[in-house]
Design a protein around this motif. Sequence first.
Motif, short mmCIF file in Angstrom:
data_model
loop_
_atom_site.label_atom_id
_atom_site.label_comp_id
_atom_site.label_asym_id
_atom_site.label_seq_id
_atom_site.Cartn_x
_atom_site.Cartn_y
_atom_site.Cartn_z
N SER A 138 30.94 38.36 41.28
CA SER A 138 32.25 38.63 40.70
C SER A 138 32.26 38.31 39.21
O SER A 138 32.90 37.36 38.77
CB SER A 138 33.31 37.80 41.44
N PRO A 139 31.56 39.11 38.42
CA PRO A 139 31.44 38.79 36.99
C PRO A 139 32.75 38.83 36.22
O PRO A 139 32.90 38.15 35.22
CB PRO A 139 30.46 39.84 36.46
N SER A 140 33.73 39.59 36.69
CA SER A 140 34.98 39.71 35.94
C SER A 140 36.11 38.82 36.45
O SER A 140 37.18 38.76 35.85
CB SER A 140 35.46 41.17 35.95
N ASN A 141 35.89 38.11 37.56
CA ASN A 141 36.93 37.25 38.11
C ASN A 141 36.29 36.00 38.69
O ASN A 141 35.67 36.04 39.73
CB ASN A 141 37.72 38.00 39.20
N SER A 142 36.48 34.87 38.03
CA SER A 142 35.82 33.63 38.45
C SER A 142 36.56 32.91 39.58
O SER A 142 36.05 31.94 40.12
CB SER A 142 35.66 32.69 37.27
N THR A 143 37.74 33.37 39.94
CA THR A 143 38.50 32.68 40.99
C THR A 143 38.50 33.41 42.32
O THR A 143 38.67 32.80 43.36
CB THR A 143 39.96 32.42 40.57
N HIS A 144 38.33 34.75 42.30
CA HIS A 144 38.34 35.54 43.53
C HIS A 144 37.34 36.69 43.45
O HIS A 144 37.11 37.24 42.38
CB HIS A 144 39.73 36.11 43.82
#
Length: 129
Positions: free
Chosen positions: A69-75
């Motif tokens: 998930s390179p663009s979203n570190s939380t989900h």
Amino acid sequence: TAKSCYILDNESCDSLPLTPNYLVQRVPQMTREAAMTLTTKLKEVGHIDPGSNMLIVDPTKSNWRNIISPSNSTHWLDQFALKPGYSPLAKALHRAWAFHEYCSEVVVPALHFFEDWYNISKNYSNTYD
């Protein structure tokens, strides 16, 4: 009566193959398609051995979250939490890795062991009171 002998369990916390089926069984709402995507990505970057499906990179110390998930570190996929310590996905990877401080599969047998020895000692002390 308490068991007279206990066998050391040295297999319950062995590493497990990180397969789509494993992820579907361990992670709530995990789909086979999402699991296939995750395992494929981790194989492509060398985190999973392609022959055995075993993790070869420690997920507690790796950048697997950034890989999937390179663009979203939380989900991941706007559905699976990635926060360390709270993520069922992270916990599934940690269990597959198995080089961590706990493994729930041994808790119940350990509790039985201590209960049995408590009962033995209680019965022993009552005999000599």
